[in-house]
Design a protein around this motif. Structure first.
Motif, PDB file in Angstrom:
ATOM      1  N   ASP A 159       0.293  -1.540   0.433  1.00  0.00           N
ATOM      2  CA  ASP A 159       0.433  -0.192   0.066  1.00  0.00           C
ATOM      3  C   ASP A 159       1.077   1.021   0.265  1.00  0.00           C
ATOM      4  O   ASP A 159       1.217   1.946   0.816  1.00  0.00           O
ATOM      5  CB  ASP A 159      -0.901   0.062   1.068  1.00  0.00           C
ATOM      6  CG  ASP A 159      -2.299  -0.925   0.950  1.00  0.00           C
ATOM      7  OD1 ASP A 159      -2.607  -1.482   0.147  1.00  0.00           O
ATOM      8  OD2 ASP A 159      -2.679  -1.796   1.746  1.00  0.00           O
ATOM      9  N   GLU A 179      -0.434   4.799  -0.940  1.00  0.00           N
ATOM     10  CA  GLU A 179      -1.560   5.611   0.715  1.00  0.00           C
ATOM     11  C   GLU A 179      -0.517   5.474   1.721  1.00  0.00           C
ATOM     12  O   GLU A 179      -0.344   7.320   1.688  1.00  0.00           O
ATOM     13  CB  GLU A 179      -2.299   5.394   1.136  1.00  0.00           C
ATOM     14  CG  GLU A 179      -2.425   5.461   2.398  1.00  0.00           C
ATOM     15  CD  GLU A 179      -3.813   6.377   2.169  1.00  0.00           C
ATOM     16  OE1 GLU A 179      -4.089   5.814   1.196  1.00  0.00           O
ATOM     17  OE2 GLU A 179      -4.194   7.582   3.083  1.00  0.00           O
ATOM     18  N   ASP A 188      -6.744   2.759   9.781  1.00  0.00           N
ATOM     19  CA  ASP A 188      -6.085   4.149  10.177  1.00  0.00           C
ATOM     20  C   ASP A 188      -4.438   4.204   9.824  1.00  0.00           C
ATOM     21  O   ASP A 188      -4.486   5.293  10.354  1.00  0.00           O
ATOM     22  CB  ASP A 188      -6.599   5.276   9.851  1.00  0.00           C
ATOM     23  CG  ASP A 188      -6.001   6.337   9.168  1.00  0.00           C
ATOM     24  OD1 ASP A 188      -6.025   6.608   7.976  1.00  0.00           O
ATOM     25  OD2 ASP A 188      -5.933   7.533   9.804  1.00  0.00           O
ATOM     26  N   TYR A 198      -1.933  -1.159   4.746  1.00  0.00           N
ATOM     27  CA  TYR A 198      -2.399   0.042   5.170  1.00  0.00           C
ATOM     28  C   TYR A 198      -4.015  -0.617   5.744  1.00  0.00           C
ATOM     29  O   TYR A 198      -4.789  -1.235   5.237  1.00  0.00           O
ATOM     30  CB  TYR A 198      -2.796   1.188   4.000  1.00  0.00           C
ATOM     31  CG  TYR A 198      -3.922   2.572   4.598  1.00  0.00           C
ATOM     32  CD1 TYR A 198      -3.174   3.088   5.964  1.00  0.00           C
ATOM     33  CD2 TYR A 198      -5.341   2.998   3.591  1.00  0.00           C
ATOM     34  CE1 TYR A 198      -4.144   4.027   5.842  1.00  0.00           C
ATOM     35  CE2 TYR A 198      -5.717   3.691   4.018  1.00  0.00           C
ATOM     36  CZ  TYR A 198      -5.064   4.747   5.248  1.00  0.00           C
ATOM     37  OH  TYR A 198      -5.827   4.889   5.891  1.00  0.00           O
ATOM     38  N   PRO A 231      -7.299   1.105   6.666  1.00  0.00           N
ATOM     39  CA  PRO A 231      -8.323   2.282   6.023  1.00  0.00           C
ATOM     40  C   PRO A 231      -9.245   2.186   7.255  1.00  0.00           C
ATOM     41  O   PRO A 231      -8.987   1.724   8.315  1.00  0.00           O
ATOM     42  CB  PRO A 231      -9.309   1.811   5.123  1.00  0.00           C
ATOM     43  CG  PRO A 231      -8.799   0.044   4.697  1.00  0.00           C
ATOM     44  CD  PRO A 231      -7.891   0.097   5.922  1.00  0.00           C
TER      45      PRO A 231
END
Lengths: 307, 307
Positions: free
Chosen positions: A154, A157, A274, A301, A303
């Motif tokens: 990821d 991000e 997060d 990551y 979310p």
């Protein structure tokens, strides 16, 4: 696409990271490895295994495998009187990794994407784990980082958050490995071109396998990064809070870039929205949960929650 | 020269083949593998591990690791109601090995030294062990026999004894593997050019991991060898005698060629003079005791006692 799977099935995954039957033999092997570090007396090895077996006979399947590490530490101390059997190994790991620091620094700065290379090295550095392996060859860790791609990546991000974040919270894992974390944070700072308002590092309060403590953080000079704060976690029985306490939960909420290094932190925080996880999937269960082959590199990551 | 070492230190070795701390996690892994064969219910897997952990918490270090196999069998039966979880696997192993029988027969007869090749195949066949591995590829077993040399090779003595012996006593190990034993005994008969007065085969009385029982012996036609007698061993709680009983000790004395297949039999009979051991050293402790690398092929002769 393991990432999507993980996202959709978060509830199931939380369930999966409790103690599994496979954790029992693995914990006993880990205890035996530590007992052999602490003592050369075969009688003491037997005693450690016996105490551990007796404790594991009454374990709750609802705990995190993280709890088992404390149990090992206690059993080895009780039998051998040694509080920190990996003390020498940790110092060596730090020293060896520091020796490779210039080489890795160059590797990062000469690469196409220094932030990605640093992240990959930090993930590969998670192989420095004497709770899992009997021996670790640091050079092969670097080769791993050079040859392998992330199995979960990821990175977009990650890049975005490194750029924009104000407060970094970084949960450390093993001694030695923390030199790789130092390189990653330094590369993050170069990539941003500016300081973080605060960098909070999270080592362990007391010896726990070969996990980094404050002494290790100081040994590799991680405490000299700009605006560093050190906040250890522990069993919750001493001064430092337990990882899954309200206090630690508040730390996480107060920071806008949160990185968890290693398997132990993944087990504890997989349901934390997060946040980022950087690790090598050494344990077959973790590899299965993440849907990737064992020994894969991970930059994952989690979310934000949907609520 | 591991052989000399073994001879000189017999007393020490006997001590070494009692339960070791490493046997505890290994037994739990083995129990979990068997539980997964017997049932697909994760709750039952947990229960098996829990029962086994509770039993292992009070194990005596003076027992043989062989005892642990019975404990696994009991725990899996208690939880799942399945008496023979490897029943299907054993049938498959027998069938698969029988399919390869013509190929192996040819391999043996085309080789320079058919008796040695048959012995090596019999040793490599010891890899067919679902107590240790989750899966076994039979072709790779044959490749192993073709490529590897014996790490311990008391072949001259073996050849001499095969030539001159009257009564053969053969302790079997795993299903599937017994097809390799059949080939070895057939090759022994061709090499001698005459029958044994008696061939006594020793399978297990009841299911025990994937060990061969009488049913397996019949399935692969081992019972059709000339002058065969079948005498099972067991836990000693049913009809068949315990391996280390006076009765089995008498069998051994009454025969002039005694062959023990596999690790379990080595653990039990390493101190038995004037006998042969054929196996793959799968367990790290057995490899250490024999002074050879793991996965090595062994054809070992225990010399007669000095008294």
């Amino acid at each position: 696409m393991p990432r999507i799977l993980i996202f959709l099935e978060r509830g199931r995954f939380e369930e999966m990271l409790k103690i599994r039957p496979d954790c029992i033999p693995c914990t006993l092997s880990s205890a035996l490895r530590m007992a052999r570090r602490a003592s050369s007396d075969p009688e003491q090895h037997k005693q450690v295994v016996q105490i551990m077996t007796q404790r594991l006979a009454h374990i709750s399947w609802n705990e995190s495998p993280f709890e088992l590490a404390f149990t090992i530490q206690e059993a080895v101390f009780k039998v051998t009187g040694i509080r920190d059997p990996y003390s020498e190994v940790k110092k060596e790991s730090n020293r060896d990794a520091l020796e490779l620091y210039p080489k890795m620094k160059k590797l990062i700065s000469n690469s196409k994407n220094p932030l990605e290379t640093a992240a990959k090295l930090a993930a590969a550095g998670n192989s420095i784990d004497f709770g899992v392996y009997s021996e670790v060859d640091l050079d092969s860790v670097i080769v791993k980082a050079e040859r392998l791609e992330f199995a979960i990546k990821d990175f977009d991000e990650f890049e975005k958050r490194v750029k924009g974040a104000e407060k970094l919270l970084y949960f450390l894992d093993n001694a030695g490995e923390i030199v790789f974390d130092k390189l990653l944070i330094e590369t993050m700072l170069e990539f941003r071109g500016s300081r973080f308002r605060e960098i909070t590092l999270v080592p362990k309060e007391e010896p726990l396998l070969n996990d980094a403590t404050i002494a290790d953080v100081q040994e590799v000079g991680l405490n000299k990064l700009p605006s560093v704060v050190i906040k250890p976690i522990g069993s919750g029985r001493k001064r430092a809070p337990y990882p899954r306490s309200r206090e630690v939960s508040d730390w996480i909420k107060e920071h806008d870039l949160v990185i968890f290094k290693g398997q132990g932190n993944l087990e504890l925080f997989l349901d934390e929205p997060d946040t980022f996880f950087i690790l090598v999937a050494k344990c077959p269960i973790i590899a299965e949960v993440l849907g990737i082959p064992r020994e894969s590199l991970v930059l994952r990551y989690s979310p934000p929650s949907k609520t």
